[in-house]
Design an enzyme around this catalytic site. Structure first.
Site, PDB file in Angstrom:
ATOM      1  CE1 TYR A  74     -18.766  70.662  21.887  1.00 64.57           C
ATOM      2  CE2 TYR A  74     -20.288  72.584  22.553  1.00 64.57           C
ATOM      3  CZ  TYR A  74     -19.089  71.538  22.660  1.00 64.57           C
ATOM      4  OH  TYR A  74     -18.352  71.926  23.906  1.00 64.57           O
ATOM      5  CG  PHE A 126     -21.998  53.317  45.461  1.00 64.00           C
ATOM      6  CD1 PHE A 126     -21.950  52.057  45.331  1.00 64.00           C
ATOM      7  CD2 PHE A 126     -21.287  53.909  44.187  1.00 64.00           C
ATOM      8  CE1 PHE A 126     -21.480  51.339  44.369  1.00 64.00           C
ATOM      9  CE2 PHE A 126     -20.864  53.343  43.266  1.00 64.00           C
ATOM     10  CZ  PHE A 126     -20.852  51.897  43.308  1.00 64.00           C
ATOM     11  CB  THR A 127     -17.248  53.163  46.223  1.00 65.92           C
ATOM     12  OG1 THR A 127     -17.941  52.843  45.021  1.00 65.92           O
ATOM     13  CG2 THR A 127     -17.296  51.836  46.906  1.00 65.92           C
ATOM     14  CG  ASP A 217     -27.611  56.643  43.804  1.00 63.49           C
ATOM     15  OD1 ASP A 217     -27.857  56.425  42.603  1.00 63.49           O
ATOM     16  OD2 ASP A 217     -26.338  56.361  44.335  1.00 63.49           O
ATOM     17  CE  LYS A 260     -24.412  51.118  38.095  1.00 66.40           C
ATOM     18  NZ  LYS A 260     -23.384  52.142  38.053  1.00 66.40           N
ATOM     19  NE  ARG A 384     -18.024  46.781  45.966  1.00 61.01           N
ATOM     20  CZ  ARG A 384     -18.109  47.841  44.909  1.00 61.01           C
ATOM     21  NH1 ARG A 384     -19.161  48.167  44.361  1.00 61.01           N
ATOM     22  NH2 ARG A 384     -16.887  48.352  44.842  1.00 61.01           N
ATOM     23  CG  PHE A 450     -13.121  49.115  44.887  1.00 57.22           C
ATOM     24  CD1 PHE A 450     -13.254  50.359  45.652  1.00 57.22           C
ATOM     25  CD2 PHE A 450     -13.635  48.932  43.866  1.00 57.22           C
ATOM     26  CE1 PHE A 450     -14.089  51.173  45.147  1.00 57.22           C
ATOM     27  CE2 PHE A 450     -14.626  49.856  43.296  1.00 57.22           C
ATOM     28  CZ  PHE A 450     -14.843  51.132  43.921  1.00 57.22           C
TER      29      PHE A 450
END
Ligand code: F0G
Length: 458
Positions: A74, A126-127, A217, A260, A384, A450
């Site tokens: 943990y 970005f969303t 980001d 990614k 998009r 979306f």
């Protein structure tokens, strides 16, 4: 003879996953059941899945071996300390706050740094990033260069920031109202377009004068570094790992989706240089994510992430990764399919306004095109455009200039033959484009519509 020099994958295939082939009738039913939203399709009804490059990548044998070395304690798992060491060594950030994925980090960062009424400039939105900024009371301001909103502009660094736009914001609102500038590498919504180091360094100079922070980001930072190596003066001989470090050096911290670049199925983090911000983040992390030494990831996830981050900054890996994206782009261009130029890092973005010029934006050209490609061949892509852009705080629709369908390539997953099939299917849809009708939205969720919106054919 002039023999060309091709790229090839720096790996071989050890295991394969079989995929289901579908008939036109099956696809017609599946698409209708999914409300013409590719997010609502069942993955087993999909042939080639280009919905996203997020969490859909193939891990290496080393990453799988790392999964077996998961220390599922943990607190204080050894995999956490491995991940921390990799982040310090590769990116140079001092402090690590692990999160379950990128948006977990965005939530924590936004809550700590943004006060109600603050302005948060960014190189396009970005969303999830913008939504977290808005939920924290911030107002997003787009400061990307104008070329980024033009799918035909061949500018090699469409992710660059227009410093005049930043200066105008400082003049209008005052630097105190701007907690940080959110800089994305590469810019997803613009078509996977990179920012140049020259531009980032100029931004650093400007923000230093005003005491404004830069938060990165860094979701696709290795891909951005590849474009710098290929196209920015002075970097042709510099390895990607060094370019990545130089990018991070211009910034004060970063949010990362490990799903990614790092080829893991789940994971992310917030990385910081400032102790006080780190302390606050460590406080919040236990509320929203998990203890500060796992933040929503299992030990094995942290291990796979640490290994994947190192693999992502390898020059041969990146050459094949972006090479495949470019191969698909070249095939599409042979069929005159309108795609965003230059070809970006993580996918091909088809310009739906040009593909279906007879549809108005309110008839959802990109949503329609994504559905048509699925109906043709079972290939799943993503809208998009106006659906992704959502609504402003006052309820009005955003009308983004770019109305795109993203053909996103997972890393190390599909072959060159798959690329040919994708281009051919899109070309078939292109041939009958004049007969394609638009859609209307029949269900609209409140946040990030979306993902779950439903449509009907007109
Ligand atoms: N920033 C960028 C540039 C992204 O592309 C994403 C995710 C995130 C942040 C959020 O990270 O998903 O781990 O919470 N993009 C995915 C995509 C969803 O399909 O482009 P996350």
């Amino acid at each position: 003879m002039n023999i060309k020099k091709s790229w090839a994958e720096p790996y071989k295939i050890k295991m394969v996953e079989l995929i289901k082939m579908t008939t036109p009738a099956q696809r017609k039913k599946a698409m209708k059941d999914a409300g013409y939203n590719t997010f609502l399709l069942k993955s087993e009804d999909v042939y080639i899945d280009l919905l996203t490059d997020s969490g859909t990548n193939a891990m290496s044998d080393e990453q799988w071996a790392g999964m077996m070395r998961g220390d599922e304690a943990y607190a204080g798992s050894k995999n956490f300390y491995h991940l921390e060491r990799v982040i310090q060594e590769v990116y140079g950030y001092k402090y690590l706050v692990p999160t379950h994925q990128g948006r977990g980090a965005e939530n924590i960062l936004s809550q700590i740094m943004i006060k109600k009424g603050d302005i948060v400039p960014g190189n396009m939105y970005f969303t999830t990033t913008r939504l977290h900024q808005e939920l924290a009371g911030g107002i997003f301001a787009d400061v990307i260069i104008d070329e980024a909103h033009n799918s035909e502009s061949e500018h090699p660094f469409k992710g660059d920031i227009d410093l005049n736009k930043v200066e105008a914001l400082i003049k209008k609102h005052g630097a105190k109202k701007i907690p940080y500038i959110c800089v994305a590498t590469t810019v997803n919504m613009a078509g996977g377009q990179p920012i140049s180091l020259k531009n980032l360094k100029e931004l650093r100079k400007l923000t230093k004068q005003h005491g404004i922070k830069i938060m990165l980001d860094m979701t696709r930072i290795a891909e951005n570094a590849y474009f710098i190596q290929q196209n920015e003066k002075g970097y042709a001989e510099v390895p990607i790992v060094k370019i990545v470090r130089e990018i991070c050096n211009q910034t004060d911290g970063a949010t990362m989706s490990g799903k990614k670049d790092a080829c893991v199925n789940i994971g992310g983090f917030l990385a910081l240089n400032d102790w006080d911000t780190f302390e606050e983040a460590r406080n919040l992390i236990v509320v929203y994510e998990g203890l500060h030494t796992y933040g929503g990831m299992a030990g094995r996830d942290m291990e796979a992430l640490a290994i994947g981050l190192l693999e992502s900054v390898d020059d041969h890996h990146m050459n094949a990764r972006v090479g495949q994206v470019h191969y698909l782009g070249q095939q599409m261009m042979q069929y005159n399919i309108p795609i965003v130029q230059p070809i970006g890092g993580h996918g091909i973005f088809v310009d739906a306004k040009k593909f279906l010029p007879h549809l108005t934006q309110d008839q959802f050209p990109a949503q329609t095109l994504a559905a048509e490609v699925y109906l043709d061949s079972g290939i799943r892509t993503m809208e998009r455009g106006i659906v992704s852009a959502g609504r402003k705080a006052n309820g009005e629709n955003y009308y983004p200039k770019l109305e795109l369908v993203r053909f996103t390539l997972p890393r190390r997953v599909y072959t060159q033959a798959h690329m040919d099939v994708i281009a051919e299917s899109t070309a078939r849809v292109f041939e009958k484009r004049n007969k394609i009708k638009g859609m209307k939205m029949i269900y609209e969720p409140k946040y990030l519509r979306f993902f779950q919106a439903r449509f009907e054919k007109l």
